[in-house]
Scaffold this active site. Sequence first.
Site, short mmCIF file in Angstrom:
data_model
loop_
_atom_site.label_atom_id
_atom_site.label_comp_id
_atom_site.label_asym_id
_atom_site.label_seq_id
_atom_site.Cartn_x
_atom_site.Cartn_y
_atom_site.Cartn_z
N CYS A 6 0.83 -1.21 0.00
CA CYS A 6 0.00 0.00 0.00
C CYS A 6 0.87 1.26 0.00
O CYS A 6 1.72 1.43 0.86
CB CYS A 6 -0.93 0.00 1.21
SG CYS A 6 -2.05 1.41 1.18
N GLY A 130 -6.47 -6.15 -10.66
CA GLY A 130 -7.05 -5.20 -9.73
C GLY A 130 -8.08 -4.32 -10.42
O GLY A 130 -9.24 -4.68 -10.62
#
Length: 247
Positions: A6, A130
């Site tokens: 992240c 994704g």
Amino acid sequence: DINMGCPVKKVCNAWCGSALLQHEDLVEKILDAVVRAVDVPVTLKFRTGWNRENKTALRIARIAAQAGIQMLTLHGRTRADGYSGQAEYKTIAAVKAAVTIPVVANGDITTPEKARLVLQQTGADAVMIGRAAQGRPWICREIDHFLRTGEHLPAPRVAEVRQLMDEHLQAHYAFYGEFLGVRTARKHIGWYVRELEGGEAFRQQMNLLESTAAQLRAVDSFFESQLSFGERLQYRPAVEKEVALAA
Ligand SMILES: Cc1cc2nc3c(=O)[nH]c(=O)nc-3n(C[C@H](O)[C@H](O)[C@H](O)COP(=O)(O)O)c2cc1C
């Protein structure tokens, strides 16, 4: 699955996510501790490094394998890259060559052809999708079919997507409730309709609706109207071109 990918500032400021890629000794301690503490398989998702001058992926991958991590998923960007530029696959290939645990390649895989190319270039065991799955969750079966047969599946039936949207929205509302549900569903609906005839005009009108019931009805009649163009979804040619260019 441990997230060391992240890039979000507030996450990295708390020494979470991709911030850990700068601290190999800490990564080793965390992975060792987690693997020892649980009796389910532990996997790791990470980026290629903190920035392009400090690509630590190969060392992190070895540390992870040594710690007993059972699968790696690598996004071919550094933390500093954020989501800009193109994902690169050389580092993923190097990681795959360096470890014996399964490696999943991730980043900018938007079409079946791109999935095949990335698998060829990296030797990875699988790909992870994704953003391309937003509004197009059936991309996974499209890719799977293409990899198995070399042929493209036809677009999904309107009836299937209508049903799927209904289920997705019901689950979304159940999770978020009426007020947040109607608002946070807008972007998802926008993703589903963006490639369809009349999708943009519909998105703008739908964004004005303030209740989940009205939103659900509007989405259902939008998909019903798509049946007048055919039994299957008709992606607009301009969008097909954009998707091909992105590949
Ligand atoms: C809105 C958003 C939320 C994400 N949340 C997570 C997450 O919670 N955990 C994670 O491992 N990756 C997360 N990712 C990263 C994706 O898993 C993926 O690595 C990245 O989007 C690149 O792949 P793509 O080009 O196929 O989208 C997120 C990405 C986006 C755009």
